[in-house]
Design a protein around this motif. Structure first.
Motif, PDB file in Angstrom:
ATOM      1  N   ALA A  51       8.269  -7.511 -13.569  1.00  9.98           N
ATOM      2  CA  ALA A  51       8.497  -8.329 -12.815  1.00  9.98           C
ATOM      3  C   ALA A  51       8.510 -10.046 -13.767  1.00  9.98           C
ATOM      4  CB  ALA A  51       7.689  -8.118 -11.904  1.00  9.98           C
ATOM      5  N   ARG A  52       7.783 -10.182 -14.042  1.00 15.66           N
ATOM      6  CA  ARG A  52       7.557 -11.865 -14.803  1.00 15.66           C
ATOM      7  C   ARG A  52       8.602 -12.280 -15.958  1.00 15.66           C
ATOM      8  NH1 ARG A  52       2.047 -13.500 -16.771  1.00 15.66           N
ATOM      9  NH2 ARG A  52       1.408 -12.404 -14.637  1.00 15.66           N
ATOM     10  N   VAL A  53       7.994 -10.521 -16.528  1.00 19.17           N
ATOM     11  CA  VAL A  53       9.906 -10.770 -17.430  1.00 19.17           C
ATOM     12  C   VAL A  53      11.107 -10.950 -16.996  1.00 19.17           C
ATOM     13  CG1 VAL A  53      10.408  -8.980 -19.369  1.00 19.17           C
ATOM     14  CG2 VAL A  53       8.222  -9.852 -19.161  1.00 19.17           C
ATOM     15  N   GLU A  54      11.538  -9.683 -16.138  1.00 17.32           N
ATOM     16  CA  GLU A  54      13.021  -9.794 -15.690  1.00 17.32           C
ATOM     17  C   GLU A  54      12.758 -10.985 -14.910  1.00 17.32           C
ATOM     18  OE1 GLU A  54      15.520  -6.935 -14.295  1.00 17.32           O
ATOM     19  OE2 GLU A  54      14.031  -6.518 -16.781  1.00 17.32           O
ATOM     20  N   GLY A  55      12.477 -11.344 -14.228  1.00 14.13           N
ATOM     21  CA  GLY A  55      12.326 -13.250 -13.466  1.00 14.13           C
ATOM     22  C   GLY A  55      12.732 -13.600 -14.614  1.00 14.13           C
ATOM     23  N   ASN A  56      11.895 -14.311 -15.631  1.00 11.67           N
ATOM     24  CA  ASN A  56      12.477 -14.896 -16.387  1.00 11.67           C
ATOM     25  C   ASN A  56      13.633 -14.637 -17.504  1.00 11.67           C
ATOM     26  OD1 ASN A  56      10.086 -16.979 -16.189  1.00 11.67           O
ATOM     27  ND2 ASN A  56       8.900 -15.822 -17.622  1.00 11.67           N
ATOM     28  N   LEU A  57      14.029 -12.844 -17.592  1.00  9.86           N
ATOM     29  CA  LEU A  57      14.774 -13.682 -18.220  1.00  9.86           C
ATOM     30  C   LEU A  57      16.425 -13.158 -16.813  1.00  9.86           C
ATOM     31  CD1 LEU A  57      14.046  -9.791 -20.204  1.00  9.86           C
ATOM     32  CD2 LEU A  57      15.101 -12.741 -20.767  1.00  9.86           C
ATOM     33  N   ARG A  58      16.389 -13.073 -15.960  1.00 15.97           N
ATOM     34  CA  ARG A  58      17.622 -13.376 -14.722  1.00 15.97           C
ATOM     35  C   ARG A  58      17.395 -14.308 -14.918  1.00 15.97           C
ATOM     36  NH1 ARG A  58      18.742  -8.714 -11.534  1.00 15.97           N
ATOM     37  NH2 ARG A  58      17.529  -6.569 -11.769  1.00 15.97           N
ATOM     38  N   LEU A  59      16.648 -15.374 -14.640  1.00 18.82           N
ATOM     39  CA  LEU A  59      16.636 -16.678 -14.659  1.00 18.82           C
ATOM     40  C   LEU A  59      18.092 -17.516 -15.777  1.00 18.82           C
ATOM     41  CD1 LEU A  59      15.383 -19.424 -13.093  1.00 18.82           C
ATOM     42  CD2 LEU A  59      13.937 -19.626 -14.093  1.00 18.82           C
ATOM     43  N   ILE A  60      16.962 -17.417 -17.016  1.00 19.14           N
ATOM     44  CA  ILE A  60      18.035 -17.986 -17.819  1.00 19.14           C
ATOM     45  C   ILE A  60      19.319 -17.381 -18.147  1.00 19.14           C
ATOM     46  CG2 ILE A  60      17.082 -18.398 -20.408  1.00 19.14           C
ATOM     47  CD1 ILE A  60      15.618 -20.472 -17.771  1.00 19.14           C
ATOM     48  N   GLY A 210      18.471 -24.882 -19.901  1.00 14.85           N
ATOM     49  CA  GLY A 210      19.398 -24.653 -18.725  1.00 14.85           C
ATOM     50  C   GLY A 210      18.401 -24.677 -18.004  1.00 14.85           C
ATOM     51  N   GLN A 211      17.032 -24.529 -18.436  1.00 17.93           N
ATOM     52  CA  GLN A 211      16.298 -24.702 -16.446  1.00 17.93           C
ATOM     53  C   GLN A 211      15.208 -25.943 -16.639  1.00 17.93           C
ATOM     54  OE1 GLN A 211      16.666 -23.147 -13.265  1.00 17.93           O
ATOM     55  NE2 GLN A 211      18.901 -22.095 -14.561  1.00 17.93           N
ATOM     56  N   PRO A 212      14.746 -27.040 -15.629  1.00 21.27           N
ATOM     57  CA  PRO A 212      13.641 -27.416 -15.519  1.00 21.27           C
ATOM     58  C   PRO A 212      12.508 -27.209 -16.278  1.00 21.27           C
ATOM     59  CG  PRO A 212      14.436 -27.515 -13.261  1.00 21.27           C
ATOM     60  CD  PRO A 212      15.119 -26.554 -14.051  1.00 21.27           C
ATOM     61  N   ALA A 213      11.976 -27.152 -16.186  1.00 19.70           N
ATOM     62  CA  ALA A 213      10.588 -27.092 -17.513  1.00 19.70           C
ATOM     63  C   ALA A 213       9.785 -27.933 -17.651  1.00 19.70           C
ATOM     64  CB  ALA A 213      11.003 -26.206 -18.751  1.00 19.70           C
ATOM     65  N   PRO A 214       8.231 -28.378 -16.523  1.00 21.25           N
ATOM     66  CA  PRO A 214       7.572 -29.465 -16.671  1.00 21.25           C
ATOM     67  C   PRO A 214       6.848 -29.564 -17.530  1.00 21.25           C
ATOM     68  CG  PRO A 214       7.338 -28.272 -14.734  1.00 21.25           C
ATOM     69  CD  PRO A 214       7.930 -27.258 -15.466  1.00 21.25           C
ATOM     70  N   SER A 267      15.047 -27.086 -29.809  1.00 21.53           N
ATOM     71  CA  SER A 267      15.439 -26.675 -30.701  1.00 21.53           C
ATOM     72  C   SER A 267      14.702 -25.324 -30.654  1.00 21.53           C
ATOM     73  CB  SER A 267      14.333 -27.567 -32.562  1.00 21.53           C
ATOM     74  OG  SER A 267      13.973 -26.145 -33.435  1.00 21.53           O
ATOM     75  N   LEU A 268      13.643 -25.281 -29.862  1.00 23.31           N
ATOM     76  CA  LEU A 268      13.849 -23.827 -29.752  1.00 23.31           C
ATOM     77  C   LEU A 268      14.269 -23.291 -28.521  1.00 23.31           C
ATOM     78  CD1 LEU A 268      11.448 -21.144 -29.453  1.00 23.31           C
ATOM     79  CD2 LEU A 268      10.154 -22.974 -27.748  1.00 23.31           C
ATOM     80  N   ALA A 269      14.818 -23.347 -28.114  1.00 24.27           N
ATOM     81  CA  ALA A 269      16.159 -22.910 -27.371  1.00 24.27           C
ATOM     82  C   ALA A 269      17.330 -22.617 -27.799  1.00 24.27           C
ATOM     83  CB  ALA A 269      16.385 -23.583 -26.615  1.00 24.27           C
ATOM     84  N   THR A 270      18.154 -23.131 -28.534  1.00 26.46           N
ATOM     85  CA  THR A 270      18.826 -22.498 -30.371  1.00 26.46           C
ATOM     86  C   THR A 270      17.606 -21.218 -30.212  1.00 26.46           C
ATOM     87  OG1 THR A 270      19.965 -24.990 -29.997  1.00 26.46           O
ATOM     88  CG2 THR A 270      19.715 -22.527 -32.092  1.00 26.46           C
TER      89      THR A 270
END
Length: 290
Positions: A51-60, A210-214, A267-270
């Motif tokens: 569920a954690r992987v799914e949640g992150n992938l759906r978010l991004i 594309g999402q806010p990340a503290p 850089s990492l996002a690319t």
């Protein structure tokens, strides 16, 4: 730690120690295949991890279909399993030299800094085979320290720390003592590798995929304060699952600490967008709800 807690930790560590012992006894290809299979099986079978992987992938990647999410999840588990067993068999990994020689403009920037007697920060994320970077540097005669978070189980943590230290010292924690040791090291001309893609409760909100990340800005603050290069670097696993391509990107231009931290995240996002299966989607990187 209370006696009962240490006893429970010891019992929990025993099967982990047995698996590590088995993996360490195997030749490299069966060892990596075992680590890959085991990690893929656990991530698929444990509902909270899936569920954690799914949640992150759906978010991004909200438009990613279910089949592609499964492919990315399996690829992530494969890459992470291989990476962790390579970390836990560090001396063998170092001997095998399963990486390319460092390339890219940041490699020249690092060499120039060392020639001038200056330290440097190498920044990356939980992508590909991140420890291959320090292995490649050691093969070039450059010892790079690392900042890590301890493993919760003290018995496994002792083994893990010894393996990480085999790749270069100092290995420091994220507490005050670790920060002081890190500062001493870079001020004396040392190199430190730091993974910046971790949730920081009191961090600055930057954009990551594309999402806010503290995120913490401490490394950028130190790079500015001591005039040290902050260089993004990656170890991308090749399709054969064995070789790793080590690439140094150009040093991040000077700016505010927030601007420099954002540049590192960009850089990492690319890299993640190009090969999402090599990113560690089990991280609670954006929110703590998955």
């Amino acid at each position: 730690m209370a006696k009962k807690s240490r006893a429970a930790s010891f019992v929990a560590w025993l099967p982990q120690a047995a698996l590590l012992g088995l993996a360490r006894a195997l030749p490299v290809r069966p060892r990596l295949a075992l680590a890959s299979w085991l990690t893929r099986t656990v991530v698929t079978a444990v509902p909270s991890l899936r569920a954690r992987v799914e949640g992150n992938l759906r978010l991004i990647f909200p438009d990613m279909d279910a089949a592609e999410r499964r492919r990315v999840r399996d690829g992530m588990a494969d890459s992470f399993g291989r990476t962790m067993i390579e970390v836990m068999t560090r001396r063998d990994f170092q001997r095998r030299h399963d990486w390319t020689s460092p390339t890219g403009p940041g490699w020249e920037a690092l060499r120039a800094a060392r020639a001038a007697g200056k330290g440097a920060f190498l920044v990356s994320g939980h992508f590909g085979q991140w420890e291959a970077v320090r292995a490649a540097l050691m093969a070039e005669g450059i010892e790079a320290g690392a900042m890590i978070r301890p493993v919760k189980n003290p018995y496994l943590d002792r083994d893990y720390l010894a393996c990480v230290e085999a790749g270069g010292k100092p290995v420091v924690g994220r507490d005050g003592g670790g920060l002081r040791e890190l500062i001493r090291h870079v001020r004396d001309g040392g190199v430190m590798a730091v993974l910046l893609d971790q949730y920081t409760k009191r961090g600055v909100e930057i954009d990551f995929l594309g999402q806010p990340a503290p995120s913490g800005t401490m490394i950028a603050d130190l790079a500015r304060k001591y005039d040290l290069p902050m260089i993004p670097v990656y170890g991308t696993r090749a399709p054969d699952g064995l070789r790793v391509i080590v690439e140094f990107e150009a040093a991040i231009p000077p700016g505010t600490a927030e601007e420099m931290t954002q540049a590192a995240a960009n850089s990492l996002a690319t890299r993640v967008r190009a090969t999402p299966e090599q990113y560690f989607w089990l991280h609670r990187r954006w929110v703590k709800t998955f």
